[in-house]
Design a protein around this motif. Structure first.
Motif, PDB file in Angstrom:
ATOM      1  N   MET A 249       0.833  -1.204   0.000  1.00  0.00           N
ATOM      2  CA  MET A 249       0.000   0.000   0.000  1.00  0.00           C
ATOM      3  C   MET A 249       0.872   1.260   0.000  1.00  0.00           C
ATOM      4  SD  MET A 249      -1.564   0.378   3.859  1.00  0.00           S
ATOM      5  CE  MET A 249      -2.420  -1.193   3.781  1.00  0.00           C
ATOM      6  N   GLU A 250       0.333   2.311  -0.627  1.00  0.00           N
ATOM      7  CA  GLU A 250       1.063   3.565  -0.744  1.00  0.00           C
ATOM      8  C   GLU A 250       0.494   4.674   0.140  1.00  0.00           C
ATOM      9  OE1 GLU A 250       0.768   4.246  -4.936  1.00  0.00           O
ATOM     10  OE2 GLU A 250       2.529   3.005  -5.386  1.00  0.00           O
ATOM     11  N   THR A 251      -0.719   4.495   0.658  1.00  0.00           N
ATOM     12  CA  THR A 251      -1.289   5.476   1.580  1.00  0.00           C
ATOM     13  C   THR A 251      -0.379   5.606   2.788  1.00  0.00           C
ATOM     14  OG1 THR A 251      -3.534   4.951   0.865  1.00  0.00           O
ATOM     15  CG2 THR A 251      -3.299   6.029   2.994  1.00  0.00           C
ATOM     16  N   ARG A 252      -0.173   6.848   3.246  1.00  0.00           N
ATOM     17  CA  ARG A 252       0.822   7.033   4.308  1.00  0.00           C
ATOM     18  C   ARG A 252       0.321   8.018   5.377  1.00  0.00           C
ATOM     19  NH1 ARG A 252       2.227  10.389   0.089  1.00  0.00           N
ATOM     20  NH2 ARG A 252       2.832  12.517   0.675  1.00  0.00           N
ATOM     21  N   PHE A 253       0.892   7.875   6.556  1.00  0.00           N
ATOM     22  CA  PHE A 253       0.712   8.816   7.651  1.00  0.00           C
ATOM     23  C   PHE A 253       2.018   9.580   7.816  1.00  0.00           C
ATOM     24  CE2 PHE A 253      -2.067   5.182   8.833  1.00  0.00           C
ATOM     25  CZ  PHE A 253      -3.288   5.840   8.809  1.00  0.00           C
ATOM     26  N   ASP A 254       1.970  10.864   7.543  1.00  0.00           N
ATOM     27  CA  ASP A 254       3.151  11.711   7.681  1.00  0.00           C
ATOM     28  C   ASP A 254       3.084  12.441   9.019  1.00  0.00           C
ATOM     29  OD1 ASP A 254       4.037  11.079   5.059  1.00  0.00           O
ATOM     30  OD2 ASP A 254       2.599  12.520   4.241  1.00  0.00           O
ATOM     31  N   ARG A 255       4.204  12.436   9.747  1.00  0.00           N
ATOM     32  CA  ARG A 255       4.247  13.072  11.059  1.00  0.00           C
ATOM     33  C   ARG A 255       3.965  14.573  10.950  1.00  0.00           C
ATOM     34  NH1 ARG A 255       3.651  11.606  16.198  1.00  0.00           N
ATOM     35  NH2 ARG A 255       5.142   9.869  16.002  1.00  0.00           N
ATOM     36  N   ASP A 256       3.123  15.066  11.872  1.00  0.00           N
ATOM     37  CA  ASP A 256       2.774  16.483  11.915  1.00  0.00           C
ATOM     38  C   ASP A 256       2.677  16.895  13.382  1.00  0.00           C
ATOM     39  OD1 ASP A 256       1.956  19.051  11.197  1.00  0.00           O
ATOM     40  OD2 ASP A 256      -0.163  18.470  11.173  1.00  0.00           O
ATOM     41  N   GLY A 257       3.801  17.279  13.981  1.00  0.00           N
ATOM     42  CA  GLY A 257       3.826  17.590  15.404  1.00  0.00           C
ATOM     43  C   GLY A 257       3.532  16.349  16.227  1.00  0.00           C
ATOM     44  N   ASP A 258       2.540  16.436  17.092  1.00  0.00           N
ATOM     45  CA  ASP A 258       2.130  15.274  17.889  1.00  0.00           C
ATOM     46  C   ASP A 258       1.172  14.366  17.127  1.00  0.00           C
ATOM     47  OD1 ASP A 258       3.632  16.122  20.052  1.00  0.00           O
ATOM     48  OD2 ASP A 258       1.977  17.278  20.918  1.00  0.00           O
ATOM     49  N   GLY A 259       0.646  14.842  15.986  1.00  0.00           N
ATOM     50  CA  GLY A 259      -0.302  14.056  15.216  1.00  0.00           C
ATOM     51  C   GLY A 259       0.256  13.622  13.876  1.00  0.00           C
ATOM     52  N   TRP A 260      -0.656  13.418  12.908  1.00  0.00           N
ATOM     53  CA  TRP A 260      -0.268  12.890  11.605  1.00  0.00           C
ATOM     54  C   TRP A 260      -1.081  13.561  10.508  1.00  0.00           C
ATOM     55  CZ3 TRP A 260       3.577   9.143  11.864  1.00  0.00           C
ATOM     56  CH2 TRP A 260       3.790   8.594  13.124  1.00  0.00           C
TER      57      TRP A 260
ATOM     58  N   GLY B  44      -2.628   2.738   6.537  1.00  0.00           N
ATOM     59  CA  GLY B  44      -1.545   3.386   5.815  1.00  0.00           C
ATOM     60  C   GLY B  44      -0.230   3.019   6.478  1.00  0.00           C
ATOM     61  N   ARG B  45       0.841   3.643   6.018  1.00  0.00           N
ATOM     62  CA  ARG B  45       2.142   3.320   6.586  1.00  0.00           C
ATOM     63  C   ARG B  45       2.829   4.576   7.113  1.00  0.00           C
ATOM     64  NH1 ARG B  45       5.160  -0.017   4.156  1.00  0.00           N
ATOM     65  NH2 ARG B  45       3.726  -0.987   2.706  1.00  0.00           N
ATOM     66  N   THR B  46       3.565   4.377   8.212  1.00  0.00           N
ATOM     67  CA  THR B  46       4.344   5.460   8.807  1.00  0.00           C
ATOM     68  C   THR B  46       5.800   5.403   8.353  1.00  0.00           C
ATOM     69  OG1 THR B  46       4.819   4.118  10.772  1.00  0.00           O
ATOM     70  CG2 THR B  46       2.866   5.530  10.843  1.00  0.00           C
ATOM     71  N   GLY B  47       6.161   4.338   7.656  1.00  0.00           N
ATOM     72  CA  GLY B  47       7.527   4.171   7.168  1.00  0.00           C
ATOM     73  C   GLY B  47       7.529   3.202   6.004  1.00  0.00           C
ATOM     74  N   ARG B  48       8.671   2.572   5.747  1.00  0.00           N
ATOM     75  CA  ARG B  48       8.792   1.710   4.575  1.00  0.00           C
ATOM     76  C   ARG B  48       8.584   0.230   4.891  1.00  0.00           C
ATOM     77  NH1 ARG B  48      11.135   4.117   0.233  1.00  0.00           N
ATOM     78  NH2 ARG B  48      11.901   2.103  -0.546  1.00  0.00           N
TER      79      ARG B  48
ATOM     80  N   SER C 280       5.524  -0.980   9.739  1.00  0.00           N
ATOM     81  CA  SER C 280       5.131   0.430   9.786  1.00  0.00           C
ATOM     82  C   SER C 280       3.672   0.629   9.388  1.00  0.00           C
ATOM     83  CB  SER C 280       6.023   1.262   8.856  1.00  0.00           C
ATOM     84  OG  SER C 280       5.707   1.009   7.490  1.00  0.00           O
ATOM     85  N   ILE C 281       3.007  -0.409   8.926  1.00  0.00           N
ATOM     86  CA  ILE C 281       1.601  -0.277   8.537  1.00  0.00           C
ATOM     87  C   ILE C 281       0.743  -0.130   9.791  1.00  0.00           C
ATOM     88  CG2 ILE C 281      -0.346  -1.455   7.454  1.00  0.00           C
ATOM     89  CD1 ILE C 281       1.642  -2.703   5.508  1.00  0.00           C
ATOM     90  N   ARG C 282      -0.052   0.941   9.799  1.00  0.00           N
ATOM     91  CA  ARG C 282      -0.884   1.255  10.958  1.00  0.00           C
ATOM     92  C   ARG C 282      -2.312   1.541  10.501  1.00  0.00           C
ATOM     93  NH1 ARG C 282       2.036   3.155  15.367  1.00  0.00           N
ATOM     94  NH2 ARG C 282       0.033   3.005  16.473  1.00  0.00           N
TER      95      ARG C 282
END
Length: 247
Positions: free
Chosen positions: A13-24, A46-50, A54-56
């Protein structure tokens, strides 16, 4: 979990969670999701990494800025409201990313698999129920339809397999051998019953019986719900090799 360019391959999957301060921030898209364009809350993977770990999953409430959903045009299953979604910097508060209280190995994909083990039994039940409905419908309109009693016996056997799979999953949600076997068998049963039903009522059967025509279209959708048959053949083979068939 399904994506238009990746299909059922969750690990790609390519959907991702990008870090944004304390959230995403959620970016990407999903496709072929029932009720997604009219729902108000859902779980998005989605994924927080590779890496695979990392899939969350995150709980998302809509409407939300950056969230877009649209209903897909369908020939069958119109009531399911099959949809396509896209996400552009959708804000995900820290507490909405699920599984922080769990070990890394029991988040994401592991949690999805245990959920799918339950869902596959439900899809199998829907397929068997549709098969039974088609048999009963044909026998109601043509009592002595060739092969009718055999079709009924097969559908009832499929129902017993679903009962056993449901009981097994209730006892041990992490062992999905029998749920995959039930889903695989139920899909074949439903499609085979549809072919028999359309032939049993004669050349004009589907024209004269629009409800049966609807069922014979809709049963093909079960193939794509909660994993296709080739995936379940692999699950069944691996489970058999691991001794799950005797458990």
């Amino acid at each position: 979990m399904t994506e238009e360019s990746r299909g059922n391959d969750a690990t790609a999957m390519e959907t991702r969670f990008d870090r944004d301060g304390d959230g995403w921030r959620l970016n990407g898209g999903k496709c072929y999701v029932g009720n997604a364009a009219r729902g108000s809350v859902g779980v998005v993977f989605g994924r927080t990494g590779r890496g695979a770990l990392s899939i969350r999953a995150a709980l998302v409430e809509v409407p939300a800025a950056g969230w877009h959903g649209e209903k897909l045009d369908m020939i069958g299953l119109r009531g399911a409201y099959i949809s396509r979604l896209s996400f552009s910097d959708v804000s995900i508060p820290a507490g909405r990313l699920l599984g922080d209280h769990l070990p890394v190995t029991r988040r994401g994909i592991f949690a999805a698999i245990t959920t799918f083990n339950h869902m596959r039994v439900r899809i199998a039940a829907s397929a068997v129920g549709t098969a039974l409905a088609m048999v009963e419908y044909v026998l109601e309109h043509r009592k002595n339809a060739p092969g009718g009693q055999l079709a009924l016996a097969r559908a009832e056997a499929g129902r017993e397999l679903v009962y056993e799979a449901a009981a097994r999953i209730d006892r041990d949600p992490e062992r999905g051998y029998l749920s995959s076997a039930a889903k695989l068998g139920a899909v074949g049963l439903a499609v085979g019953t549809a072919h028999w039903a359309s032939a049993a009522l004669g050349p004009a059967g589907l024209i004269e019986h629009p409800l049966l025509e609807k069922w014979t279209r809709d049963v093909h959708a079960f193939e794509f719900m909660e994993g296709t048959s080739n995936i379940h053949r692999l699950h069944v083979a691996r489970g058999y090799q691991a001794g799950d068939a005797d458990a």
